[in-house]
Write a protein that holds these residues in place. Structure first.
Motif, PDB file in Angstrom:
ATOM      1  N   PHE A   6     -16.510 -15.152  65.367  1.00 53.80           N
ATOM      2  CA  PHE A   6     -16.620 -15.335  66.814  1.00 53.80           C
ATOM      3  C   PHE A   6     -15.259 -15.153  67.484  1.00 53.80           C
ATOM      4  N   GLU A   7     -14.218 -15.676  66.863  1.00 57.37           N
ATOM      5  CA  GLU A   7     -12.870 -15.556  67.417  1.00 57.37           C
ATOM      6  C   GLU A   7     -12.427 -14.099  67.485  1.00 57.37           C
ATOM      7  N   ARG A   8     -12.719 -13.320  66.451  1.00 58.08           N
ATOM      8  CA  ARG A   8     -12.336 -11.904  66.450  1.00 58.08           C
ATOM      9  C   ARG A   8     -13.086 -11.119  67.518  1.00 58.08           C
ATOM     10  N   VAL A   9     -14.373 -11.410  67.676  1.00 56.34           N
ATOM     11  CA  VAL A   9     -15.178 -10.728  68.692  1.00 56.34           C
ATOM     12  C   VAL A   9     -14.649 -11.065  70.081  1.00 56.34           C
ATOM     13  N   LEU A  10     -14.374 -12.327  70.312  1.00 55.56           N
ATOM     14  CA  LEU A  10     -13.860 -12.769  71.601  1.00 55.56           C
ATOM     15  C   LEU A  10     -12.492 -12.146  71.896  1.00 55.56           C
ATOM     16  N   LEU A  11     -11.621 -12.098  70.895  1.00 53.83           N
ATOM     17  CA  LEU A  11     -10.309 -11.484  71.073  1.00 53.83           C
ATOM     18  C   LEU A  11     -10.440 -10.013  71.440  1.00 53.83           C
ATOM     19  N   LYS A  12     -11.329  -9.303  70.777  1.00 59.90           N
ATOM     20  CA  LYS A  12     -11.523  -7.884  71.067  1.00 59.90           C
ATOM     21  C   LYS A  12     -12.011  -7.682  72.503  1.00 59.90           C
ATOM     22  N   GLN A  13     -12.984  -8.492  72.927  1.00 60.88           N
ATOM     23  CA  GLN A  13     -13.524  -8.355  74.279  1.00 60.88           C
ATOM     24  C   GLN A  13     -12.472  -8.686  75.332  1.00 60.88           C
ATOM     25  N   LEU A  14     -11.715  -9.747  75.111  1.00 61.50           N
ATOM     26  CA  LEU A  14     -10.685 -10.123  76.081  1.00 61.50           C
ATOM     27  C   LEU A  14      -9.580  -9.075  76.153  1.00 61.50           C
ATOM     28  N   SER A  15      -9.179  -8.561  75.000  1.00 61.07           N
ATOM     29  CA  SER A  15      -8.135  -7.533  74.987  1.00 61.07           C
ATOM     30  C   SER A  15      -8.578  -6.293  75.744  1.00 61.07           C
ATOM     31  N   GLU A  16      -9.804  -5.855  75.507  1.00 63.63           N
ATOM     32  CA  GLU A  16     -10.321  -4.682  76.212  1.00 63.63           C
ATOM     33  C   GLU A  16     -10.419  -4.933  77.713  1.00 63.63           C
ATOM     34  N   TYR A  17     -10.846  -6.125  78.097  1.00 61.44           N
ATOM     35  CA  TYR A  17     -10.973  -6.471  79.512  1.00 61.44           C
ATOM     36  C   TYR A  17      -9.610  -6.434  80.210  1.00 61.44           C
ATOM     37  N   PHE A  18      -8.622  -7.092  79.603  1.00 61.03           N
ATOM     38  CA  PHE A  18      -7.292  -7.129  80.215  1.00 61.03           C
ATOM     39  C   PHE A  18      -6.665  -5.741  80.268  1.00 61.03           C
ATOM     40  N   THR A  19      -6.878  -4.938  79.239  1.00 56.69           N
ATOM     41  CA  THR A  19      -6.305  -3.594  79.207  1.00 56.69           C
ATOM     42  C   THR A  19      -6.980  -2.684  80.225  1.00 56.69           C
ATOM     43  N   SER A  20      -8.300  -2.707  80.268  1.00 54.83           N
ATOM     44  CA  SER A  20      -9.020  -1.803  81.171  1.00 54.83           C
ATOM     45  C   SER A  20      -8.812  -2.148  82.637  1.00 54.83           C
ATOM     46  N   ASN A  21      -8.538  -3.401  82.954  1.00 60.43           N
ATOM     47  CA  ASN A  21      -8.322  -3.815  84.338  1.00 60.43           C
ATOM     48  C   ASN A  21      -6.843  -3.942  84.695  1.00 60.43           C
ATOM     49  N   SER A  22      -5.977  -3.527  83.803  1.00 65.28           N
ATOM     50  CA  SER A  22      -4.518  -3.562  84.019  1.00 65.28           C
ATOM     51  C   SER A  22      -4.041  -4.932  84.492  1.00 65.28           C
ATOM     52  N   LEU A  23      -4.460  -5.968  83.791  1.00 69.83           N
ATOM     53  CA  LEU A  23      -4.090  -7.329  84.171  1.00 69.83           C
ATOM     54  C   LEU A  23      -2.823  -7.816  83.481  1.00 69.83           C
ATOM     55  N   LEU A  24      -2.331  -7.045  82.516  1.00 70.38           N
ATOM     56  CA  LEU A  24      -1.087  -7.410  81.839  1.00 70.38           C
ATOM     57  C   LEU A  24       0.038  -6.531  82.358  1.00 70.38           C
ATOM     58  N   ARG A  25       1.188  -7.134  82.581  1.00 69.17           N
ATOM     59  CA  ARG A  25       2.344  -6.385  83.050  1.00 69.17           C
ATOM     60  C   ARG A  25       2.901  -5.532  81.918  1.00 69.17           C
ATOM     61  N   GLU A  26       3.654  -4.524  82.284  1.00 74.07           N
ATOM     62  CA  GLU A  26       4.294  -3.671  81.282  1.00 74.07           C
ATOM     63  C   GLU A  26       5.335  -4.453  80.491  1.00 74.07           C
TER      64      GLU A  26
END
Length: 53
Positions: free
Chosen positions: A15-35
């Motif tokens: 469950f933790e790995r699935v959640l990490l993958k989804q959150l990472s994709e969400y933050f990356t696709s929406n450009s929510l992390l600074r460079e």
């Protein structure tokens, strides 16, 4: 009484790995992390910060 992470049941690790993958994709696709965010990102090591400085 603290237990190490390694004793967690297998289902919670999955469950933790699935959640990490989804959150990472969400933050990356929406450009929510600074460079300038290097830790906890794929292909961005904290060693790169030292090189920039």
């Amino acid at each position: 009484n603290y237990r190490p992470i390694s004793i967690l049941p297998a289902i919670s690790k999955i469950f933790e790995r699935v959640l990490l993958k989804q959150l990472s994709e969400y933050f990356t696709s929406n450009s929510l992390l600074r460079e300038s965010q290097y830790g906890f990102r794929k292909a961005h090591s904290t060693e790169q910060v030292v090189l920039e400085i």
